[in-house]
Design a protein around this motif. Structure first.
Motif, PDB file in Angstrom:
ATOM      1  N   VAL A  82       0.730  -1.291   0.018  1.00  0.00           N
ATOM      2  CA  VAL A  82      -0.078  -0.162  -0.074  1.00  0.00           C
ATOM      3  C   VAL A  82       0.864   1.145  -0.041  1.00  0.00           C
ATOM      4  N   THR A  83       0.259   2.436  -0.303  1.00  0.00           N
ATOM      5  CA  THR A  83       0.918   3.625  -0.255  1.00  0.00           C
ATOM      6  C   THR A  83       0.073   4.382   0.996  1.00  0.00           C
ATOM      7  N   LYS A  84       0.786   5.357   1.732  1.00  0.00           N
ATOM      8  CA  LYS A  84       0.033   6.396   2.331  1.00  0.00           C
ATOM      9  C   LYS A  84       0.354   7.762   1.787  1.00  0.00           C
ATOM     10  N   GLU A  85      -0.705   8.658   1.758  1.00  0.00           N
ATOM     11  CA  GLU A  85      -0.602   9.820   1.405  1.00  0.00           C
ATOM     12  C   GLU A  85      -1.462  10.967   2.164  1.00  0.00           C
ATOM     13  N   ARG A  86      -1.013  12.022   2.596  1.00  0.00           N
ATOM     14  CA  ARG A  86      -1.882  12.942   3.390  1.00  0.00           C
ATOM     15  C   ARG A  86      -2.718  13.641   2.432  1.00  0.00           C
TER      16      ARG A  86
END
Length: 143
Positions: A90-94
């Motif tokens: 997964v990727t996380k991004e604000r």
């Protein structure tokens, strides 16, 4: 494996025996399912997160939405997500509009790991006949 005979042969009331056997069986099944996918570097909670992400049209949920999809207590979501990020699943991004919101997106590798785990777990069956499985399901649905 739990020593179920200690429970079966005990003098506990039947309802207590049933509850303890249910807990033992659930733990055994969870351990077996964990063993089946352990080489994919996934926990069952992480797999559940990948399931949730794979089910939404764009593969993206906020962390809070992901917590809402969790069947079990979601207290360790952040740690589990960080491990999924490290694995490249997964990727996380604000969010650009609200810095408190973190968007989580499943990757191509995450889809592949999710599908492989599903293929393996689908083969895992309870040692029951179809009729026994139907009865068990009916009883568990009542609890």
């Amino acid at each position: 494996m739990a020593k179920k005979n200690l429970i079966i042969d005990s003098d506990m009331p039947l309802d207590q025996k049933a509850l303890v056997l249910l807990l033992c069986t659930a733990q055994e099944q969870q351990m077996e399912m964990t063993r089946i996918i352990q080489d994919l570097n996934l926990s069952l909670a992480q797999l559940q997160m990948l399931h949730s992400l794979a089910q939404v049209p764009n593969g993206t949920l906020t962390v809070n939405q992901l917590k809402d999809f969790m069947v079990n207590d979601a207290s360790n979501v952040s740690r589990a997500l960080n491990k999924l990020v490290e694995a490249g699943y997964v990727t996380k991004e604000r969010s650009t509009t609200d810095q408190r919101t973190v968007m989580v997106t499943i990757t191509k590798d995450g889809h592949a790991a999710h599908e492989e785990a599903d293929r393996r777990l689908i083969k895992h069956r309870l040692p029951l006949s179809a009729a026994e499985t139907e009865t068990l399901y009916g009883l568990l649905a009542k609890l």
